[in-house]
Design an enzyme around this catalytic site. Structure first.
Site: not given
Length: 464
Positions: A310-312, A437
């Site tokens: 999800q972040e990168s 998120y």
């Protein structure tokens, strides 16, 4: 309306139970023991189910799934232990119920009039529909008249009666029953080994998260109720107890919380996103699995991997205009706090990200359910601890429970509305982004879990 129906049904069944108690002469003609009495004597509720990514599965924490959790709550309500028996398909499940080898059948079972005649019916706890699916890229059939191939269904599901109702209009309509679960048949459609399949909307949505090639052609039916089925019995005590339990579970939010846990990640389906994610699981994730396992701490490594995606998107050199960098997209301040020197080093980034999440977890109040604490911590990871405190206060002000994730998540978007954030200590926040998120992470984690489970099953079948 649903609560009223359950209360009326409960009252009727309790009346029948009272009649059983008042007129003992009726028991003389019965040669069977009450299932409720049998359960109490053995101190155990036997629940039959089918392995399924929603209903029942085993992960690193043990038994899980919607049916398992509901069953556990009901067993606690009865004051007995829960024993789960797993069957290969619906045919075996209902055979065991008919032979009274199990007390209850629970496996995402839609209402079936024939089964309702042969078994006692429990109350409804959610809805689903029957859908015809095909492999994406093939011509989409808009009705049974467009079918050009073979339709496959799972045996014992009760879909036969519905299909028979279409044969008058579509004389050439035919289908085959397979001794496989709905999930297994859907996977065959994704592989192109089966032309069409009919399955419940819940099973379809679950499989789409790991096989986005599955496409829905059309719904055969409107939404139908999902039930537990009980062994047929001259007594109604168990059925009455189940109705009483369901009424309480609805009022206290137990069912809502369990459904949110297992259904929320199915509400979104983005073919492009899921297809890209599946490729990343196959091609990129293996490079970093050992690092996620090494630094998982008290987390499931698959959850840590989902956070990183999800972040990168598992890109160790990822950067953003706001200055966050690396696999876990850390700020310079967080990196310094976690004592790492290179945010672009994947091992350092995963280590620091995991440690920071654990730090946040330790700051979550003990009043929050253990299994929900991670979602609160991830909100703080995304938008800061202060905004999490704000949304919990706001939830309490609006009459919700600040320790209940379902209540809190529904209020997150309000942090972007002036009439609310203007009165909060930490002010404006893009709470709707924090909500998305967390939902994305839950969906990504479930996809990893189910992808590896399916791959292991394929390997085992090849070995056999």
């Amino acid at each position: 309306m649903k609560g009223l129906f359950i209360r009326i049904s409960c009252a009727i069944l309790l009346l029948l139970w009272a009649i059983d108690m008042v007129f003992p002469w009726q028991k003389v003609i019965r040669d069977e023991e009450s299932r409720y009495t049998a359960i109490q004597k053995r101190g155990e509720l036997i629940l039959g189910t089918i392995n399924n990514p929603i209903s029942y599965f085993i992960d690193q924490n043990g038994q899980s799934g919607l049916e398992y959790e509901l069953g556990k709550h009901f067993a606690d309500y009865l004051g007995v232990k829960l024993d789960i028996k797993v069957f290969e398909n619906s045919t075996e499940l209902f055979r065991a119920l008919e032979q009274q080898q199990i007390d209850i059948a629970a496996a995402n079972l839609l209402y079936d009039s024939n089964k309702a005649t042969n078994f006692q019916l429990g109350p409804s706890y959610y809805n689903a529909s029957w859908q015809l699916v095909y492999k994406k890229g093939q011509k989409r059939p808009l009705s049974f008249g467009d079918i050009d191939g073979k339709i496959s269904i799972s045996s014992g599901t009760g879909i036969n009666e519905i299909l028979n109702s279409f044969t008058e209009k579509y004389a050439r309509l035919s289908w085959e029953e397979l001794d496989k679960t709905q999930e297994e048949i859907l996977l065959k459609v994704a592989e192109g080994k089966i032309d069409y399949a009919i399955a419940t909307s819940i099973d379809v949505a679950a499989v789409q998260q790991i096989r986005p090639e599955i496409s829905v052609a059309f719904d055969l039916t409107d939404e139908s109720t999902v039930h537990w089925y009980l062994a047929n019995n001259a007594y109604n005590e168990l059925q009455a107890a189940l109705l009483g339990f369901t009424s309480i579970a609805l009022e206290t939010g137990v069912i809502a919380r369990i459904e949110e846990k297992y259904f929320s990640h199915l509400s979104q389906f983005d073919y492009v996103d899921i297809r890209a994610y599946m490729r990343a699981i196959q091609d990129t994730l293996p490079t970093y699995i050992e690092l996620f396992k090494k630094y998982q701490g008290n987390l499931d490594w698959k959850l840590l991997a989902a956070i990183a995606y999800q972040e990168s998107h598992w890109e160790p050199k990822a950067t953003s205009p706001t200055g966050v960098r690396g696999m876990m997209m850390l700020t310079k301040a967080t990196a310094d706090r976690m004592q790492i020197t290179d945010r672009l080093n994947p091992e350092q980034s995963i280590k620091a990200g995991s440690e920071y999440i654990h730090l946040l977890l330790n700051q979550m109040p003990n009043s929050i359910l253990k299994e929900d604490r991670i979602w609160f911590a991830l909100v703080a990871y995304n938008m800061g601890l202060g905004h999490l405190l704000d949304v919990r206060r706001l939830t309490k002000q609006l009459g919700g429970n600040p320790d209940n994730w379902l209540d809190v998540k529904n209020n997150l978007p309000l942090l972007a509305e002036k009439r609310y954030y203007s009165k909060l200590k930490y002010g404006y926040a893009r709470g709707y982004e924090a909500l998305q998120y967390v939902e994305n992470i839950r969906r990504y984690m479930n996809s990893i879990i189910n992808y590896h489970r399916v791959e292991e099953n394929i390997k085992d079948s090849v070995v056999k």
